[in-house]
Design a protein around this motif. Structure first.
Motif, PDB file in Angstrom:
ATOM      1  N   PHE A 150       4.145 -30.168  17.949  1.00 49.42           N
ATOM      2  CA  PHE A 150       2.749 -29.978  18.315  1.00 49.42           C
ATOM      3  C   PHE A 150       2.092 -28.814  17.572  1.00 49.42           C
ATOM      4  O   PHE A 150       0.940 -28.478  17.841  1.00 49.42           O
ATOM      5  N   SER A 151       2.802 -28.193  16.645  1.00 50.95           N
ATOM      6  CA  SER A 151       2.296 -26.972  16.009  1.00 50.95           C
ATOM      7  C   SER A 151       1.061 -27.211  15.149  1.00 50.95           C
ATOM      8  O   SER A 151       0.235 -26.310  14.990  1.00 50.95           O
ATOM      9  N   ASP A 185      -6.086 -38.745  15.594  1.00 47.67           N
ATOM     10  CA  ASP A 185      -6.213 -40.200  15.575  1.00 47.67           C
ATOM     11  C   ASP A 185      -5.952 -40.725  16.978  1.00 47.67           C
ATOM     12  O   ASP A 185      -5.264 -40.090  17.777  1.00 47.67           O
ATOM     13  N   PHE A 186      -6.502 -41.903  17.279  1.00 43.06           N
ATOM     14  CA  PHE A 186      -6.497 -42.343  18.676  1.00 43.06           C
ATOM     15  C   PHE A 186      -5.103 -42.579  19.241  1.00 43.06           C
ATOM     16  O   PHE A 186      -4.835 -42.206  20.382  1.00 43.06           O
ATOM     17  N   PRO A 187      -4.143 -43.197  18.504  1.00 48.56           N
ATOM     18  CA  PRO A 187      -2.791 -43.332  19.067  1.00 48.56           C
ATOM     19  C   PRO A 187      -2.167 -41.984  19.416  1.00 48.56           C
ATOM     20  O   PRO A 187      -1.511 -41.844  20.454  1.00 48.56           O
ATOM     21  N   THR A 188      -2.362 -40.982  18.561  1.00 48.98           N
ATOM     22  CA  THR A 188      -1.828 -39.653  18.862  1.00 48.98           C
ATOM     23  C   THR A 188      -2.518 -39.060  20.073  1.00 48.98           C
ATOM     24  O   THR A 188      -1.868 -38.478  20.954  1.00 48.98           O
ATOM     25  N   ALA A 189      -3.844 -39.193  20.151  1.00 48.92           N
ATOM     26  CA  ALA A 189      -4.591 -38.660  21.292  1.00 48.92           C
ATOM     27  C   ALA A 189      -4.160 -39.347  22.586  1.00 48.92           C
ATOM     28  O   ALA A 189      -3.992 -38.691  23.620  1.00 48.92           O
ATOM     29  N   LEU A 190      -3.969 -40.658  22.521  1.00 54.38           N
ATOM     30  CA  LEU A 190      -3.586 -41.416  23.712  1.00 54.38           C
ATOM     31  C   LEU A 190      -2.210 -40.984  24.223  1.00 54.38           C
ATOM     32  O   LEU A 190      -2.022 -40.709  25.411  1.00 54.38           O
ATOM     33  N   VAL A 231       3.067 -37.317  14.111  1.00 53.08           N
ATOM     34  CA  VAL A 231       2.776 -35.903  14.348  1.00 53.08           C
ATOM     35  C   VAL A 231       3.533 -35.366  15.557  1.00 53.08           C
ATOM     36  O   VAL A 231       4.253 -34.370  15.466  1.00 53.08           O
ATOM     37  N   ILE A 232       3.387 -36.027  16.705  1.00 50.27           N
ATOM     38  CA  ILE A 232       3.953 -35.494  17.952  1.00 50.27           C
ATOM     39  C   ILE A 232       5.042 -36.397  18.520  1.00 50.27           C
ATOM     40  O   ILE A 232       5.411 -36.270  19.686  1.00 50.27           O
TER      41      ILE A 232
END
Length: 480
Positions: free
Chosen positions: A445-446, A416-421, A438-439
């Motif tokens: 990060f697993s 998802d974009f917030p996680t990717a950002l 998630v992170i």
């Protein structure tokens, strides 16, 4: 051109092999769980290291060390070394993929601190210690690179911190770096031992104190517990971490000068006072917004430990600060990009570049209304020239580009974009935890796809090598 870099890489791998042999012996004595993995890794590193030393030994008599050799050595050291150092994880009983083993190692060596390992509280103590040692080695390597290599390579404005002209010239190194390396290493070891002693006095066990002191001085953030510093729930431990994280984010050359010339040097340093003032200011701002009428010192401690961890790019966490509200999520995301001082173990943009950006912006603003004005812009007593300005602006432009492309590439892997950002930001800035479920500081990060992990590995290396030291190798003109 390639002789000296590959000879140095061979010697580095021989050193790695020796450390892995020591860990194999310790693991066989202490836990008898993963000594075979350390032994296999030691043999592999040793064979490759001895092979490189034998093949390129004639280069030891070559006294010329030029820019190309410097770039090649930097890139080789920070890619091949972590790859070989990942095999103790791969051959262990963790049962993880090579991708995860390399991710954990490069995250450690670059002092990022993002992890794919879970159940740290019950992990083999020697693997926990190996993670901490990797971060600790990476931390001192970063300092030496910033002092000896980056000014020489003229990357991102680092030429401002070039040693005296008698020690370094435009075309090569003409000094004995042994004394400087010895002094920095001695200071690094002394601060680590002092930090370990303070952690122990504050309430940590000897094993936890040793591991956390190495992570703290490296501004890496690996912990021996899944809950990170929150496992201890101890204000004294938090403040020890705060003090030494801040100390690790200050220039180590400043410490050496202060030892020789007195503590007044700290006040005259162009970076340190602003960094410390900004750090305390962020504590007070955060505590003012978080305080809900309870004990102010407790609130200040909660804010200070997490703010200092993020702004110094360490990555420890005492709790999930995302639960403090949406404003704090944006606050911590912004802090991700600041970093500490040049010549420290911290990552990100760093304070001096923000200072230079302000100086150049102010000078340009004055020229807009007074085109004929004559002004000399200086930083730390050094007159700023056009090349330094272009170098800093090029770094910042490339930094924004790498962050944006990285976030877009991570989004394409299904994040998802917030996680990717936030993942792109935390990897490029070598911070560790990102944002989201998630992170985030309470995440891991697993569960990310393997492709996303390799993208993050590239961003970690790009950020740690100040972008240009790695990207220059992809320029065809470099090899002509």
């Amino acid at each position: 051109m390639l002789g000296r870099p590959f000879l140095a890489l061979g010697l580095l791998l021989c050193g790695l092999s020796g450390v892995e042999f020591i860990f194999a012996a310790l693991d066989a004595t202490v836990s008898d769980e993963n000594w075979q993995g350390f032994l296999i890794s030691a043999i592999m590193s040793g064979l490759i290291g001895v092979g490189l030393v034998s093949a390129f030994w004639s280069a030891a008599h070559d006294k010329h060390f030029d820019l190309r050799s410097g770039f090649i050595l930097t890139a080789l050291s920070w890619t091949v070394f972590p790859l070989m150092a990942s095999f103790p994880f791969f051959f262990s009983d963790l049962d993880i993929s090579l991708t995860d083993a390399v991710f954990e190692t490069i995250s450690g060596v670059t002092t990022t601190g993002s992890t794919v390992l879970t159940d740290l509280d019950h992990l083999d103590p020697m693997l926990l210690l190996w993670r901490s040692v990797l971060q600790w080695i990476g931390g001192v390597g970063i300092i030496l690179m910033a002092v000896l290599m980056m000014p020489f390579l003229r990357i991102g404005g680092m030429q401002l911190f070039q040693l005296e002209s008698s020690a370094r010239s435009e075309t090569g190194l003409h000094t004995r770096p042994g004394a400087l390396i010895r002094d920095i290493a001695a200071l690094y070891v002394a601060l680590t031992l002092l930090c370990a002693a303070c952690f122990s006095i504050a309430g940590m066990s000897a094993f936890d104190a040793l591991n956390h002191s190495m992570s703290t001085l490296a501004t890496g953030g690996y912990s021996t517990h899944d809950a990170s510093l929150g496992y201890f729930n101890n204000a004294a431990i938090y403040w020890v971490a705060i003090i030494f994280m801040a100390a690790a984010a200050l220039p180590f050359m400043m410490y050496l000068r202060a030892i020789k010339e007195g503590p007044r040097i700290i006040a005259s340093d162009p970076q340190a006072p602003l960094f410390l003032l900004m750090l305390v200011g962020m504590w007070l701002i955060g505590a003012a917004f978080l305080n809900e009428g309870g004990d102010y010192f407790t609130t200040l401690t909660r804010v200070a430990v997490n703010v200092t961890s993020v702004i110094t790019t360490t990555g420890f966490a005492s709790e999930d600060y995302q639960l403090w509200g949406a404003g704090f999520i944006g606050f911590f995301f912004a802090l991700t990009f600041f970093g500490g001082c040049a010549g420290s173990t911290s990552g990100a943009i760093k304070i001096y570049r923000l200072q230079l950006l302000g100086l150049y912006a102010g000078a340009h603003l004055r020229r807009l209304h007074s085109p004929s004005i004559v002004q000399a812009t200086t930083y730390g007593g050094v007159k700023l020239d056009r090349e330094t300005g272009l170098s800093v602006l090029a770094f910042l432009a490339l930094f924004v580009g790498a962050f944006s492309v990285g976030a877009f590439a991570l989004a394409l892997t299904g994040l998802d974009f917030p996680t990717a950002l936030s993942a792109s930001a935390t990897a490029l800035c070598n911070v560790g935890p990102g944002l989201g479920a998630v992170i985030g500081p309470a995440g891991n990060f697993s569960t990310l796809p393997d492709l996303a992990k390799w993208i993050l590995l590239g961003l970690m290396l790009l950020g740690r090598l100040e972008l240009f030291a790695l990207l220059v190798l992809f320029d065809p003109y470099f090899w002509r």
